[in-house]
Enzyme design. Structure first.
Site, PDB file in Angstrom:
ATOM      1  N   GLU A 183       0.824  -1.209   0.000  1.00  0.00           N
ATOM      2  CA  GLU A 183       0.000   0.000   0.000  1.00  0.00           C
ATOM      3  C   GLU A 183       0.860   1.262   0.000  1.00  0.00           C
ATOM      4  O   GLU A 183       0.568   2.243   0.690  1.00  0.00           O
ATOM      5  CB  GLU A 183      -0.980  -0.029   1.181  1.00  0.00           C
ATOM      6  CG  GLU A 183      -1.840  -1.284   1.170  1.00  0.00           C
ATOM      7  CD  GLU A 183      -3.022  -1.251   2.136  1.00  0.00           C
ATOM      8  OE1 GLU A 183      -3.154  -0.267   2.871  1.00  0.00           O
ATOM      9  OE2 GLU A 183      -3.813  -2.207   2.134  1.00  0.00           O
ATOM     10  N   GLU A 209      -4.537  -9.494   0.332  1.00  0.00           N
ATOM     11  CA  GLU A 209      -5.041  -9.576   1.708  1.00  0.00           C
ATOM     12  C   GLU A 209      -6.547  -9.405   1.695  1.00  0.00           C
ATOM     13  O   GLU A 209      -7.057  -8.479   1.071  1.00  0.00           O
ATOM     14  CB  GLU A 209      -4.462  -8.448   2.589  1.00  0.00           C
ATOM     15  CG  GLU A 209      -2.988  -8.533   2.832  1.00  0.00           C
ATOM     16  CD  GLU A 209      -2.470  -7.369   3.681  1.00  0.00           C
ATOM     17  OE1 GLU A 209      -3.283  -6.613   4.252  1.00  0.00           O
ATOM     18  OE2 GLU A 209      -1.245  -7.221   3.757  1.00  0.00           O
TER      19      GLU A 209
END
Ligand SMILES: *[C@@H]1O[C@H](CO)[C@@H](O)[C@H](O)[C@H]1NC(C)=O
Ligand SMILES: *[C@@H]1O[C@H](CO)[C@@H](O)[C@H](O)[C@H]1NC(C)=O
Ligand SMILES: *[C@@H]1O[C@H](CO)[C@@H](O)[C@H](O)[C@H]1NC(C)=O
Ligand SMILES: *[C@@H]1O[C@H](CO)[C@@H](O)[C@H](O)[C@H]1NC(C)=O
Ligand SMILES: *[C@@H]1O[C@H](CO)[C@@H](O)[C@H](O)[C@H]1NC(C)=O
Ligand SMILES: *[C@@H]1O[C@H](CO)[C@@H](O)[C@H](O)[C@H]1NC(C)=O
Ligand SMILES: *[C@@H]1O[C@H](CO)[C@@H](O)[C@H](O)[C@H]1NC(C)=O
Length: 501
Positions: free
Chosen positions: A126, A271
């Site tokens: 991220e 995820e």
């Protein structure tokens, strides 16, 4: 993860997503379900124990957040494929030059081959949402690492990508309208997609339906987040009906990719998960919901259902996460995404019948000892005095300022003390009585951060002391603070670049 989770709560990251068009993506064999294995806990099994555990449960795909030598060595000779990572904090040093990247690959990848089956490298996590200052070095790093793999003829076996947060996709509903964050769409994402296409890789995306549900409670039912039956929401541009957040987010990603002319490769969910415990103000968090999400997710993935936009396509997915990580920062939920407790007993039952990836597990039958309802405070106080005194119960946590001080009531404090005594006596029959004022329960009395231990839970203290390789996002905000000066340096460099241009 839970970068997006931590990000949302700690760093105030804005959540959203994307768009539409037609796709020609080859559908491969069946999709797999893998596990994220983070190390941000002080009571986790050793790497060897964890790998033995994965083998025992038939897990075939695992993702770790760095290149932890003990784990990679333990995985040698197993049938487990592993995606490794370059932590955000190491991107600058690895990506400094083609030489630093080549050295990194030699030391952290090539060393373990072929005994350990490394199949992917996730560069950062991220980055664009949480470390914007690293945006300018992300692609160069990816390219240097790739060149190094090519030079060693490892690029066919090992794919490189970088996990993006779902929040990088804006206007995510309806999915057909989604697009990538405009700050990065042309500067970083487009060249990234070109790279992924040219190298036969995939876009990695983290999807946390709980976050999306919490931010949209007024318009979204929890059934829609949990893959439970619901009437769904129609995308009026495509007339496709969405009955769950997960598919909607993936189709939003496909739309955003299509807007940049990429319909030629797929996404892998790096995820996704649902926490089993949270603070009292964390709406939607419960063991039941965690179990529902994980079981429905696995069914959905293994069935190769695909998405409304891309029916039948395999969406490989890594569940977040294998074990609870008690050192993760932030809300209580951050520490409770695990399918298993650190003592390797299941938090809930996860059925993967037909997949062969993870065996069916059943939850441990835990019991706790609590104060009976309707008993006078004076009786409870007397029993508690015994438990904390002669009984040698651990009553430290119910002292003022400690995690179980609140609620500050005699029944709550007595329950904590009774349970401690009961656990210290190995839940022996007769050890939860206290002259009739206590009773055994199968319902976990833990509240928020106050954990009532049961069984061997919380009774292990194998320290592997490798905090740096902690799970994805947990420590992001802290790391950011530590990296402050470096990030400012990078920002300065970027400014210089802009000026030069
Ligand atoms: C790094 O790049 C330079 C210049 O392009 C090249 O001469 C050198 O061989 C490269 N080194 C490695 C290890 O790839
Ligand atoms: C490693 O994984 C790949 C799948 O990505 C598989 O084709 C290959 O046989 C595996 N290698 C070993 C040594 O298990
Ligand atoms: C796009 O990302 C940048 C950097 O993270 C952020 O500042 C900006 O708010 C994002 N744009 C939108 C519309 O969310
Ligand atoms: C996508 O392809 C179309 C048609 O070739 C072209 O007009 C458009 O500029 C391309 N968009 C991008 C982002 O490259
Ligand atoms: C499995 O896939 C079929 C279509 O291939 C679909 O009708 C069914 O609803 C799917 N089941 C689940 C649990 O996703
Ligand atoms: C847990 O309890 C259930 C129902 O009481 C029982 O069927 C099961 O065998 C128990 N499991 C263990 C491991 O004791
Ligand atoms: C906790 O650990 C100690 C030492 O390893 C052990 O003797 C004890 O039985 C354990 N207690 C429980 C409840 O498992």
């Amino acid at each position: 993860m839970a970068f997006s989770k931590a990000g949302a709560t700690l760093c105030n990251v804005v959540l959203s997503i994307l768009i539409t068009s037609s796709f020609i993506v080859p559908s491969s064999a069946g999709a797999f379900v893998g596990m994220n294995y983070g190390l941000d806990g002080d009571n986790l099994p050793s790497p060897q124990q964890a790998v033995d555990f994965m083998k025992k449960h038939g897990m075939a795909q695992v993702r770790i957040y760095d290149t932890n030598a003990a784990i990679l060595n333990a995985l040698a000779g197993s049938n487990i494929q592993v995606m490794v990572g370059i932590p955000n904090e190491e991107i600058l040093s690895v990506g400094e030059s083609n030489v630093t990247a080549a050295n990194w690959v030699k030391k952290n990848i090539a060393t373990y081959l072929p005994n350990t089956n490394i199949t992917g490298i996730a560069v950062g996590s991220e980055v664009l949402s949480d470390y914007p200052s690293l945006a300018s070095v992300l692609l160069p790093t990816i390219n240097y690492v790739h060149e190094a793999l090519v030079a060693m003829s490892l690029d066919t076996q090992i794919k490189i990508s970088t996990p993006i947060a779902a929040s990088l996709i804006e206007d995510s509903f309806p999915p057909s309208q989604a697009s990538f964050n405009q700050t990065y769409a042309r500067t970083v994402i487009e060249p990234l997609l070109d790279f992924l296409s040219q190298t036969g890789s995939y876009l990695l995306i983290n999807i946390y339906p709980l976050d999306i549900y919490q931010q949209n409670q007024k318009v979204m039912s929890i059934d829609y987040a949990l893959f439970r039956p619901n009437s769904g929401i129609m995308d009026s541009n495509t007339n496709l009906l969405y009955t769950n957040v997960f598919d909607a987010m993936i189709d939003a990603a496909f739309s955003a990719m299509a807007e940049l002319n990429h319909t030629d490769f797929s996404v892998v969910v790096s995820e996704t998960g649902w926490p089993s415990r949270g603070d009292t103000d964390e709406v939607g968090v419960s063991v039941d919901n965690a179990a529902t999400y994980a079981n429905n997710l696995v069914k959905h993935i293994l069935n190769n259902t695909g998405t409304p936009r891309r029916p039948g396509i395999a969406i490989n997915t890594y569940i977040y996460e294998l074990f609870n990580e008690d050192r993760r920062q932030g809300a209580t939920s951050e520490k409770n995404y695990g399918i298993y407790y650190p003592d390797q007993t299941p938090v809930y039952s996860l059925d993967t019948t037909g997949a062969g990836m993870i065996s069916v597990t059943g939850p441990a039958n835990r019991t706790w000892c609590v104060a009976k309802q309707g008993v006078s405070s004076s009786s409870l106080q007397a029993a508690m005095d015994f438990a904390c005194g002669e009984g040698s119960a651990d009553c430290s946590q119910i002292q003022p300022g400690q995690t179980c001080f609140n609620p500050d009531s005699v029944p709550a404090h007595a329950s904590y003390a009774f349970n401690s005594y009961y656990q210290r006596n190995s839940m022996a029959s007769g050890s939860c009585d206290f002259a009739g004022v206590a009773t055994v329960t199968t319902i976990d009395p833990s509240l928020g951060q106050c954990i009532y231990p049961s069984g061997s839970q919380g009774n292990q203290s194998i320290s592997i002391g490798n905090l740096k390789s902690s799970g994805a996002g947990s420590t992001y905000c802290q790391s950011l603070i530590l990296l402050g000066p470096i990030i400012m340096l990078v920002s300065t460099l970027r400014l210089d670049l802009v000026v030069q241009l």
